[in-house]
Design an enzyme around this catalytic site. Structure first.
Site, short mmCIF file in Angstrom:
data_model
loop_
_atom_site.label_atom_id
_atom_site.label_comp_id
_atom_site.label_asym_id
_atom_site.label_seq_id
_atom_site.Cartn_x
_atom_site.Cartn_y
_atom_site.Cartn_z
N GLY A 71 -76.49 20.43 -44.59
CA GLY A 71 -75.71 19.79 -45.64
C GLY A 71 -75.34 18.37 -45.29
CB THR A 72 -74.34 16.78 -42.09
OG1 THR A 72 -73.27 17.69 -41.88
CG2 THR A 72 -73.95 15.39 -41.60
CG ASN A 145 -64.58 21.61 -46.67
OD1 ASN A 145 -64.69 20.76 -47.56
ND2 ASN A 145 -64.09 21.33 -45.49
CB SER A 193 -75.49 23.88 -45.87
OG SER A 193 -75.55 24.28 -44.52
CB ALA A 194 -79.70 27.63 -44.68
CG HIS A 195 -74.52 26.90 -41.55
ND1 HIS A 195 -73.20 27.08 -41.27
CD2 HIS A 195 -74.68 25.57 -41.77
CE1 HIS A 195 -72.57 25.91 -41.31
NE2 HIS A 195 -73.45 24.98 -41.61
CB CYS A 318 -65.17 22.52 -41.76
SG CYS A 318 -66.62 23.16 -42.52
N1 PLP Z 1 -70.27 19.83 -47.07
C1 PLP Z 1 -69.31 20.78 -47.08
C2 PLP Z 1 -68.42 20.89 -48.27
C3 PLP Z 1 -69.16 21.63 -46.00
O1 PLP Z 1 -68.19 22.55 -46.01
C4 PLP Z 1 -70.02 21.50 -44.89
C5 PLP Z 1 -69.83 22.42 -43.75
O2 PLP Z 1 -69.68 22.15 -42.65
C6 PLP Z 1 -71.01 20.49 -44.93
C7 PLP Z 1 -71.09 19.68 -46.03
C8 PLP Z 1 -71.95 20.26 -43.78
O3 PLP Z 1 -73.04 21.16 -43.83
P1 PLP Z 1 -73.90 21.41 -42.50
O4 PLP Z 1 -73.05 22.19 -41.58
O5 PLP Z 1 -75.09 22.20 -42.98
O6 PLP Z 1 -74.31 20.08 -41.98
#
Ligand code: PLP
Length: 378
Positions: A71-72, A145, A193-195, A318
């Site tokens: 997601g990042t 989140n 994001s998959a996880h 998070c």
């Molecule tokens: N965006 C949101 C709203 C999230 O809660 C998260 C979680 O950490 C992310 C982005 C980042 O996703 P990732 O952990 O796959 O990089």
């Protein structure tokens, strides 16, 4: 103490056994998806099959799915890859959006955690009036989140469309928890994001509406239609596809988690009538509860609950495990005392009424022990 109880699904969801099988199966495929021979074609099939499943989860065209490292990276690609001149984000975005959009104007939220769309409109109108041709971008998350509060993304997309701005939504927390449809939302780009849905860590996607393009942030061999270079992570992508498929079929069950979550909140409110639960009056994810125990540092609560066998999170922890006052709660006007003493409980389909009841008992016991809950709970 029995088995520890996992109540931290917004941090990550336990990997699904079917995902492990799919990942393991894909790892035995030796081919590179870009190779023309049979091995390569087999790997390519795995990737394209997963692309279809991920697209289906949000009603998108598979051609718009760009696999990323999570997601990042999807947020970074959406924001930086759009090459905007001006960016508007909500004040409660995930750090991944805020870091990719450092110079962005922040749209405020109310005490309910919902973004102020009138402020967004004024901002875009001012920008559009000053520079009719500038590329404007709005990035508004679908679900927060920390609080689970759902943002009015569809309405924001209408405003963006009117003022000729591109709109992205970070749907990392929303997908698999509530129905997400790219067309209904009317957005240009969606981060996944998959996880968060029981897939592997380190894989995600930016999904583009038909006709929307981004400039690659990682260039190389032209993979992902030139939008993201690097040999595809075939095994993780395979796992993501399976997770997306399964999550899509579980939406009703996930909605049912609201009964467990609401039961927890009622139990605490019965004992502590003045209790603050952030975002409780707003449309929220069905699984998330953001609960204040004012004056009791969130990290103290985390450690105490961890010792008692409950895995929960401080609002803002998070990703990094660090515990700091939450900018999200600050933006909602929380007092430092309340913000510093807030934890996040986020449920998943493995949780039961017994888990929730046991956690409520532990929460109330701690609250009484430290004298934070007033006379009624003493
Ligand atoms: N965006 C949101 C709203 C999230 O809660 C998260 C979680 O950490 C992310 C982005 C980042 O996703 P990732 O952990 O796959 O990089």
């Amino acid at each position: 103490m029995g088995d520890p109880v996992y109540l931290d699904y917004n941090a990550t969801a336990p990997i699904r056994p079917e995902v492990i099988d799919a990942v393991a199966g894909a790892m035995t495929e030796p081919g590179n998806p870009s190779s023309v021979h049979g091995f390569g074609r087999a790997a390519r099939r795995i990737v394209e099959d997963a692309r279809e499943k991920v697209a289906a989860l949000i009603g998108a065209d598979p051609a718009g799915v760009v696999f990323t490292s999570g997601g990042t990276e999807a947020n970074d690609l959406a924001i930086q890859g759009s090459r905007p001149v001006r960016i508007a984000v909500s004040a409660v975005e995930h750090p991944a959006v805020l870091a990719a959009a450092e110079a962005a104007a922040k749209v405020p939220v109310g005490g309910d955690g919902v973004s102020d769309l009138a402020a967004l409109r004024t901002l875009l109108e001012d920008w559009r009036g000053a520079a009719p041709d500038d590329r404007l971008l709005v990035s508004l998350m679908l679900a927060n989140n920390e609080t689970g509060v759902l943002q009015p993304v569809r309405e924001a997309a209408e405003i963006a469309r009117e003022l000729d701005a591109v709109i992205h939504t970070d749907a990392v927390q929303a997908t698999g928890k509530v129905a997400v449809d790219l067309t209904t939302l009317g957005v240009d780009m969606v981060s996944l994001s998959a996880h968060k849905i029981g897939g592997p860590n380190g894989i995600g996607a930016l999904v583009l509406r038909d006709g929307v393009e981004v400039a690659a942030r990682i260039r190389g061999g032209g993979q992902e239609r030139g939008r993201r270079g690097g040999t595809e992570n075939v095994a993780a992508i395979a796992g993501f596809g399976v997770a997306a498929d399964l999550a899509g079929g579980e939406l009703d069950a996930f909605t049912g988690l609201a009964a467990l979550r609401d039961g927890l909140e009622r139990r605490l409110l019965d004992e502590v009538p003045g209790l603050t639960i952030f975002g409780r009056g707003s449309p929220r994810l069905p699984n998330t509860s953001c609960i204040a125990m004012p004056g009791v540092a969130a990290d103290t609560q985390l450690i105490s609950f961890d010792t008692e066998g409950f895995a929960i999170s401080a609002g803002s922890a998070c990703s990094s495990g660090k515990v700091a006052t939450s900018p999200v709660l600050d933006a909602m006007g929380a007092t430092p005392e309340a913000a510093g003493g807030t934890i996040r409980v986020s449920l998943g389909l493995h949780n039961t009424a017994e888990h929730v009841e046991a956690f409520a008992a532990a929460w109330l016991a701690l609250c009484r022990r430290v004298g934070a809950c007033g006379a009624r709970a003493a």
